[in-house]
Design a protein around this motif. Sequence first.
Motif, PDB file in Angstrom:
ATOM      1  N   SER A 180       0.842  -1.202   0.000  1.00  0.00           N
ATOM      2  CA  SER A 180       0.000   0.000   0.000  1.00  0.00           C
ATOM      3  C   SER A 180       0.872   1.246   0.000  1.00  0.00           C
ATOM      4  N   GLU A 181       0.466   2.228  -0.792  1.00  0.00           N
ATOM      5  CA  GLU A 181       1.223   3.475  -0.852  1.00  0.00           C
ATOM      6  C   GLU A 181       0.955   4.357   0.366  1.00  0.00           C
ATOM      7  N   MET A 182      -0.225   4.212   0.959  1.00  0.00           N
ATOM      8  CA  MET A 182      -0.604   5.076   2.068  1.00  0.00           C
ATOM      9  C   MET A 182      -1.234   4.239   3.172  1.00  0.00           C
ATOM     10  N   ILE A 183      -0.644   4.277   4.387  1.00  0.00           N
ATOM     11  CA  ILE A 183      -1.193   3.509   5.505  1.00  0.00           C
ATOM     12  C   ILE A 183      -1.685   4.426   6.628  1.00  0.00           C
ATOM     13  N   TYR A 184      -1.632   5.732   6.418  1.00  0.00           N
ATOM     14  CA  TYR A 184      -2.031   6.664   7.471  1.00  0.00           C
ATOM     15  C   TYR A 184      -3.542   6.828   7.551  1.00  0.00           C
ATOM     16  N   TYR A 185      -4.247   6.380   6.504  1.00  0.00           N
ATOM     17  CA  TYR A 185      -5.704   6.385   6.522  1.00  0.00           C
ATOM     18  C   TYR A 185      -6.217   4.996   6.140  1.00  0.00           C
ATOM     19  N   LEU A 186      -7.238   4.552   6.846  1.00  0.00           N
ATOM     20  CA  LEU A 186      -7.996   3.374   6.435  1.00  0.00           C
ATOM     21  C   LEU A 186      -9.327   3.870   5.886  1.00  0.00           C
ATOM     22  N   TYR A 187      -9.773   3.264   4.779  1.00  0.00           N
ATOM     23  CA  TYR A 187     -11.023   3.694   4.151  1.00  0.00           C
ATOM     24  C   TYR A 187     -12.077   2.622   4.390  1.00  0.00           C
ATOM     25  N   VAL A 188     -13.140   3.014   5.059  1.00  0.00           N
ATOM     26  CA  VAL A 188     -14.190   2.079   5.450  1.00  0.00           C
ATOM     27  C   VAL A 188     -15.233   2.019   4.336  1.00  0.00           C
ATOM     28  N   THR A 189     -15.521   0.811   3.856  1.00  0.00           N
ATOM     29  CA  THR A 189     -16.474   0.626   2.760  1.00  0.00           C
ATOM     30  C   THR A 189     -17.527  -0.406   3.146  1.00  0.00           C
ATOM     31  N   ASP A 190     -18.682  -0.347   2.455  1.00  0.00           N
ATOM     32  CA  ASP A 190     -19.721  -1.354   2.680  1.00  0.00           C
ATOM     33  C   ASP A 190     -19.550  -2.500   1.699  1.00  0.00           C
ATOM     34  N   ARG A 191     -20.532  -3.369   1.609  1.00  0.00           N
ATOM     35  CA  ARG A 191     -20.398  -4.556   0.759  1.00  0.00           C
ATOM     36  C   ARG A 191     -20.310  -4.206  -0.726  1.00  0.00           C
ATOM     37  N   GLU A 192     -20.849  -3.061  -1.108  1.00  0.00           N
ATOM     38  CA  GLU A 192     -20.799  -2.638  -2.520  1.00  0.00           C
ATOM     39  C   GLU A 192     -19.576  -1.748  -2.801  1.00  0.00           C
ATOM     40  N   ARG A 193     -18.643  -1.688  -1.860  1.00  0.00           N
ATOM     41  CA  ARG A 193     -17.414  -0.896  -1.956  1.00  0.00           C
ATOM     42  C   ARG A 193     -17.684   0.600  -1.921  1.00  0.00           C
ATOM     43  N   ARG A 194     -18.866   0.998  -1.471  1.00  0.00           N
ATOM     44  CA  ARG A 194     -19.140   2.419  -1.323  1.00  0.00           C
ATOM     45  C   ARG A 194     -18.457   2.946  -0.067  1.00  0.00           C
ATOM     46  N   LEU A 195     -17.866   4.116  -0.187  1.00  0.00           N
ATOM     47  CA  LEU A 195     -17.123   4.697   0.935  1.00  0.00           C
ATOM     48  C   LEU A 195     -18.102   5.207   1.986  1.00  0.00           C
ATOM     49  N   THR A 196     -17.901   4.751   3.240  1.00  0.00           N
ATOM     50  CA  THR A 196     -18.798   5.176   4.317  1.00  0.00           C
ATOM     51  C   THR A 196     -18.080   5.970   5.406  1.00  0.00           C
ATOM     52  N   GLY A 197     -16.741   5.893   5.435  1.00  0.00           N
ATOM     53  CA  GLY A 197     -16.009   6.628   6.465  1.00  0.00           C
ATOM     54  C   GLY A 197     -14.512   6.448   6.320  1.00  0.00           C
ATOM     55  N   THR A 198     -13.765   7.177   7.130  1.00  0.00           N
ATOM     56  CA  THR A 198     -12.310   7.055   7.154  1.00  0.00           C
ATOM     57  C   THR A 198     -11.834   6.950   8.597  1.00  0.00           C
ATOM     58  N   VAL A 199     -10.712   6.267   8.766  1.00  0.00           N
ATOM     59  CA  VAL A 199     -10.082   6.135  10.076  1.00  0.00           C
ATOM     60  C   VAL A 199      -8.607   6.458   9.912  1.00  0.00           C
ATOM     61  N   SER A 200      -8.114   7.430  10.660  1.00  0.00           N
ATOM     62  CA  SER A 200      -6.694   7.769  10.592  1.00  0.00           C
ATOM     63  C   SER A 200      -5.897   6.854  11.509  1.00  0.00           C
TER      64      SER A 200
END
Length: 465
Positions: A180-200
């Motif tokens: 991964s190029e970036m590990i400072y953010y995690l991207y939270v997605t639902d089952r359809e891969r839609r973005l629902t939130g972020t976690v630093s």
Amino acid sequence: MAENPPSSFPQTRISRQELVDLVRSQLEALLQQENFQGAKALLVPVQPADIAQAIEYLPEKMQAIAFRLLSKQEAIEVYEYLDSSVQQSLIAEFKHQEVLDVIDKMSPDDRARLFDELPAKVVQRLLQQLSPTEREATALILGYKEATAGRIMTTEYLSVKEDLTVTQAIERIRALASTSEMIYYLYVTDRERRLTGTVSFRDLVIAQPEQRLGEIMTRDLVLVHTDTDQEEVAQTIQRYDLVALPVVDTEERLVGIVTVDDVLDVLEQETTEDIYKLGGLEAGGDSYFQTDVLTAARKRVVWLFVLLIANTGTTAVISSQEGVLEKVVALAAFIPLLIDAGGNVGAQSSTVVIRGLNLKEVGIKKALQVITRETITGVLLGLMLGIAVIFWAYFLEGNLQIAITVGTSLLAIVILAAISGSGLPFLFGAIGLDPALMSAPFITSVVDVLGVFIYLMLARAILQI
């Protein structure tokens, strides 16, 4: 900013550029002596970005030799920092497998950027021989329009589900960090891969190990779409002080991220283009010394021809008013002063307006307000300069009427230049052209023609010629 050099170099505080110059000179000397072991040892403590710059400064025949001294992993990192023209020349020098070894391990966005510069046949051949995962990622990026978020994003990001615990999320980071190029953010997605939130990463560190990501994630999303202009992407990252920005498609599914290092490249590219346009030049991708003289001349000649034709208007105006100049020869001496002053004021006004447009500080709705403001500024400048020129012209010629003619003309020309310099960029923007095309040389040519006409008309009226 000065930094401590690696241990193989003198232990004094030297700048990064001085370090690069030192590495380049020593590397070139060692390669000339065919001391390849010494050259390899020289590069061990040097940062990949500095190695790339040192290689770019080497004679072309030495660049491939120096690059082959690097370990496989370091070669991949260094290659991503190289100028595109050097990347292309190295591809021509490498054996086929060497090319694939490097390109297959590049990050997808850097690989796509390289492919943009290569001939289509070469790109097709390389794409076919990439690993399936890398081929799919690269084809995805290349499928988006140039200068958009989709084209500059990377697909190397970490996505998670919100029912994971903090401990599980940290384990996932450990497992996938190397890919991964970036590990400072995690991207939270639902089952359809839609973005629902972020976690630093900070959120993970301060949270309790058994907390769910859904409890700590940020739901107030800052994101862009794949078709968002890259300049807007850069401004969004700058506005919200982000390290990375998620990119979603038309169905709001997460497809990639744009990292701050890519945004810096975009800002450099956009600024370079605007500076070229302000100077009446065709933008070029290569650095100064990597552009041959013939190409440099070709990129400059188009605007020069346009300006040459435009300046014939000044000649025509002067020719039509030869009678005025023959009767009062002293008037001719002040023409350069007047048109230069007008051109400078016009260039200042256009620069301020173009900067405001690029930074979204002003828009077409505020055009009248901006032009009015610049006109008032022009009046004040014209009065100050005009009064000074009246005294100067009277000192030189000893004729009050000529002095008043020159001063009044300067006032009128400066006001005209302020209106033109502030108004023409808005006009260009309104008809869908880049406001930066209203470059200083173009505005100068417009002001020259009208300025000389105003000057000679006022001379006729005041001197009653």
